[in-house]
Scaffold this motif. Structure first.
Motif, PDB file in Angstrom:
ATOM      1  N   ALA A 143      35.483  38.609  42.748  1.00 47.24           N
ATOM      2  CA  ALA A 143      35.522  37.541  41.745  1.00 47.24           C
ATOM      3  C   ALA A 143      35.039  38.062  40.400  1.00 47.24           C
ATOM      4  N   LEU A 196      37.700  40.208  38.511  1.00 44.45           N
ATOM      5  CA  LEU A 196      38.955  39.582  38.075  1.00 44.45           C
ATOM      6  C   LEU A 196      38.958  39.337  36.572  1.00 44.45           C
ATOM      7  N   ARG A 218      39.607  33.599  41.268  1.00 37.79           N
ATOM      8  CA  ARG A 218      38.147  33.631  41.248  1.00 37.79           C
ATOM      9  C   ARG A 218      37.582  32.472  42.069  1.00 37.79           C
TER      10      ARG A 218
END
Length: 910
Positions: free
Chosen positions: A330, A333, A341
């Protein structure tokens, strides 16, 4: 590697490819447990299709939430062919593939994919391969299912692999082949091929443990080769343990990098590298991971040797390790990857987390803006699971229910509503979902119950616009149930809605009141003053579909005006938003207007598409409306079998639920089919039900429409008792509405009521002078007038009317009525005096006597002959009494032996 024990499967694949080479395509789902050999069969098909264009993609767990992700992988090699598509399809597909900002309606995208693949297949066969279809995102799955079901006439094969039986889901209508384990002899050969020189003990242990699973046979034999452990691992937990043991032998940084790859799930090598860099994974770590043989890199993609490896490594990691992997991904990203995410953080959540739930809700809103409703539903459901309070969870479930309904998933919407009500109560869910419960009940439930829900919910929804929408649907539900009292109740509720500060809405309310005043007998409303070509039409074109009344009622008032344009605007908007159930309803109503205007092909196309959408959405009432339009069209064409099929489908839905409008339409179509087929008594039996207040098909609007058919059937059947009441009904309605079609129908009914008297002609001419836009009814009127003229012995005038009627029927495809018009036209012709007399003339038979004799020879009764020829049974008897001596016979039995097609010669006795 050679495929062992797959003779039956290979024969199926060879057959598909051979048929495709000759222009006949198909889809096939290969399904079975992981490692059973589906991918190997796919590779065989790819190799065997050496002369074909091969398009491939693979579903992944992470990309299953990204609309059109699989389609992007499948079509990217041929994206240059988008220029060959029609502009709307090309634009839709560009939007789906992320090449433009155009919003992509699913069905337009599906049509574009079909056109693209069909275009490729014009040069050589096409093989479409979708591996791990259980992980394909829903948007791509719908398009691929659309493609696979429509390639029967194209040299295209669509092969998919699935873990589960596709008896339900996006592939449920496609042919399926279960791939099972190989037999023991073939299993032994496979192990010997995987480990040359393996001893018998190893082969025996591996075959016993693998249970015929080819992947297990190969992997177990490889893992055991050279091992000192003679206890064979079993398929399932122990096989997965074997894979985990291989991962456990790697260094901690390599294991961490491998876990990141399993958690990422899309095969994005760059994302895994960025996340791994946070954990200190360098080039030596990557080398170790790739040398393990568990995973391989191709360009910017990572692929596991088999999905079972991914599952074994991911499931074998501890939850804290999986949490850390998802959080790292996450963080790696890009900023605009909200959905990805959100899902990684939700996978890392170990309890309620409002921050993650809010992020998921934001991602769902993005999905809805992209018309990705199914993904939004899943996202909102997960957000509800992570919501710390019942109120927030209920709110998100209610939003998910609305998204499911808009996306055409009525069953899922009901379930989500039930869950939401359990969390925050019925009244709150009414406000949050915009009164969805009543709309669902209206779409496929009991209309009287829908009316109760909707009237109650009007007071609960927070704004006047939504209250009027629900009230309008409540009035519509009452109309469907044939309940004027409930309709009036709901109409009063609509009138009572305060529209302060809503100028546009204030303009609409009087229009809605007028439209829905069919049973307002006070006389205070005069809908004939409405002008649907005014700016109101433009306002309706951007308003909710729920504000539009049913087309039959608008037609009854004669105020349909610009309604077709409004419906087309609505359809375009609903397509863009991917609101399938509402789109099906609008298409059903559009079809009725196209049918009335003589655009039968357009009507059939709209009704057929609406029927498909309604079936997928679970909107039974809308499906029945589409069946009604198709049944009306079949009756006009003279296709009695199709009428029976469509009306049976309607009545199965409408009668148990009390949807009288649908039941009435079914009886009307059956009556028309019988009337056009020359069975007036049967027609009358069906048509009289529409005005019988205790009958399941009683409905005032449809009784009004059916009046012209009822009177025609009654006149032909000699039952004049019904005629005057029907004429009076139509004339009263004409005075009330001043609708052109009603005035025309009144003159037509009066002409039929006058029978053969001279007064009938004035009524026929008045009807023809005021006829509306429906070419079918215009041709029917000319046919009736032509028949009256023929009976009045005005042959020339009759020929003109009958010829015109036959030409219109021919253009429309109304087979039965065209034949009737031509028969009548033939009876108006005189034989030329210079022409040599035919067998009938030589025998002294008139044209009418010949027709009577031929029908009697076919064993029709006098009454049946009279119904076909529009004469009395007594006249039939008179003609037969003249025919017998002219033909030298004395009985009907002898008449049956005469061959009328062969010059009135006597057939030999049996």
């Amino acid at each position: 590697m050679e495929l062992f024990g797959r003779r039956a499967e290979l024969a199926v694949l060879d057959g598909l490819l051979a048929r495709a080479a000759h222009g006949s395509g198909s889809g096939l789902v290969l399904w079975g447990e992981p490692g059973i050999g589906k991918s190997a069969l796919i590779e065989y098909a790819v190799a065997a299709a050496s002369n074909a264009v091969v398009l491939r993609c693979r579903g992944t767990r992470m990309e299953s939430e990204l609309p059109f992700a699989a389609l992007h992988e499948l079509l990217w090699p041929v994206v240059d062919r988008l220029e060959t598509l029609a502009a709307p399809q090309a634009a839709a597909l560009r939007g789906a593939l992320g090449m433009s900002r155009d919003q992509a309606g699913r069905f337009l995208v599906g049509a574009a994919v079909l056109s693209l693949v069909s275009g490729l297949a014009r040069d050589r066969p096409v093989l479409v391969v979708v591996d791990d279809a259980q992980w394909v995102d829903e948007a791509s799955a719908q398009c691929l299912g659309f493609l696979a079901r429509r390639v029967a006439a194209e040299p295209v094969v669509v092969l998919l692999t699935e873990h589960e039986d596709p008896a339900s889901g996006p592939w449920e209508t496609l042919p399926a082949l279960a791939v099972t384990g190989v037999a023991e002899d073939d299993a032994r050969k496979l192990v010997a091929a995987a480990v040359p020189g393996a001893d018998e003990a190893l082969v025996d242990r591996t075959v016993r443990a693998a249970g015929g699973n080819p992947l297990a046979l190969q992997e177990l034999a490889t893992l055991e080769h050279g091992s000192d452990d003679h206890a064979p691992p079993e398929v399932g937990p122990r096989l997965r343990r074997a894979f985990r043991d291989r991962a456990a032998a790697m260094t901690p940084p390599a294991r961490a990098l491998l876990l990141l790859a399993t958690a990422e799930d899309r095969g994005d090598r760059h994302l895994v590298q960025r996340a791994g860099a946070q954990w200190g994974a360098g080039s030596s770590t990557w080398d170790e991971v790739l040398r393990s043989g568990l995973i391989r890199a191709t360009g910017d993609r990572l692929e596991f040797r088999h999905p079972l490896i991914r599952a074994a490594v991911y499931d074998g990691a501890s939850f804290p390790d999986r949490q850390a992997a998802h959080r790292a991904l996450a963080a790696a990203l890009p900023g605009d990857a909200v959905a990805e995410r959100a899902w990684h953080l939700s996978a890392a959540a170990d309890g309620p987390d409002e921050e993650v739930a809010a992020l998921l809700e934001e991602a769902a809103e993005q999905c809805l803006r992209r018309s990705a409703g199914p993904v939004a539903v899943r996202t909102l459901r997960r957000a509800a699971e992570l919501s710390p309070t019942s109120a927030d969870a209920g709110r998100r479930l209610a939003a998910a229910a609305r998204a499911a309904w808009d996306g055409g998933r009525a069953g899922a919407a009901r379930q989500l509503l039930d869950e939401a009500e359990g969390l925050c109560g019925e009244r709150a869910v009414v406000r949050l979902s915009g009164g969805l419960r009543g709309l669902l009940e209206f779409a496929d439930g009991i209309p009287e119950r829908a009316h109760r829900y909707l009237v109650y919910d009007m007071a609960e929804v927070p704004d006047a616009v939504r209250a009027i929408e629900l009230g309008t649907v409540a009035v519509r539900a009452a109309w469907s149930a044939g309940r004027p009292d409930l309709q009036q109740e709901a109409l009063e509720q609509v009138r009572a809605v305060r529209t302060d500060g809503e100028d546009a809405l204030a303009e609409l309310v009087p229009v809605l009141r007028n439209w829905w005043s069919c049973y307002d007998e006070s006389g205070e409303i005069t809908p004939a003053s409405l002008d649907l070509d005014s700016r109101t039409v433009g306002r309706l074109g951007t308003a909710a579909w729920t504000l539009l009344p049913p087309v039959p009622l608008v037609q009854a008032w004669g105020i349909e005006g610009g309604l077709l344009d409004v419906l087309r605007v609505q359809a375009a908007q609903l397509r863009r938003r991917h609101e399938l159930a509402a789109l099906a309803m609008v298409l059903a109503q559009t079809a009725v207007l196209d049918l009335a205007a003589g655009r039968w092909a357009a009507a059939e196309a709209s009704a057929a598409e609406g029927l498909q959408l309604a079936g997928e959405a679970g909107a039974d009432h809308v499906a029945a409306q589409c069946h009604s339009c198709l049944g009306l069209l079949a009756a006009a064409r003279g296709d009695s079998r199709a009428v029976a099929e469509h009306t049976t489908q309607i009545l199965e839905v409408s009668v148990p639920r009390g949807v009288r409008a649908l039941s009435a339409s079914a009886y009307w179509h059956r009556g028309r089919a019988a009337l056009f087929d020359g069975r007036p008594q049967e027609a009358l039996s069906d048509l009289r039900c529409l005005a019988d207040p205790v009958h399941e098909a009683a409905h005032p609007t449809f009784a009004l429409f059916a009046a012209v058919d009822t009177v025609e059937a009654a006149v032909q059947a000699g039952d004049t008792g019904l005629v005057e009441a029907q004429v009076d009904r139509m004339e009263r309605w004409a005075k009330r509405t001043d609708a052109p079609w009603v005035r025309t129908a009144s003159h037509r009914l009066r002409a039929l009521a006058h029978g053969r008297t001279p007064a009938a002609e004035d009524s026929f001419r008045a009807a023809l002078d005021g006829v509306g836009a429906d070419p079918f009814e215009y041709a029917r009127l000319r046919l009736l007038y032509g028949e009256w003229l023929r009976r009045a012995r005005r042959r020339a005038d009759a020929r003109y009317q009958l010829a015109e009627a036959a030409e219109i029927f021919d253009r429309l495809g109304a087979v039965a009525l065209r034949s009737r018009a031509l028969r009548e036209h033939a009876l108006t012709e005189r034989p030329a005096s210079s022409r040599a007399p035919g067998p009938a003339a030589a025998a002294g038979l008139t044209a009418q006597e010949l027709r009577v004799a031929a029908l009697a020879a076919d064993r029709l009764t006098n009454r049946e002959i009279a119904e076909q020829l529009l004469i009395s049974p007594r006249t039939v008897g008179h003609h037969l009494a003249s025919v017998y001596p002219k033909l030298g016979i004395t009985s009907r039995a002898e008449l049956a032996r005469i061959d009328f097609a062969a010059g009135l010669r006597l057939r030999p006795a049996d």
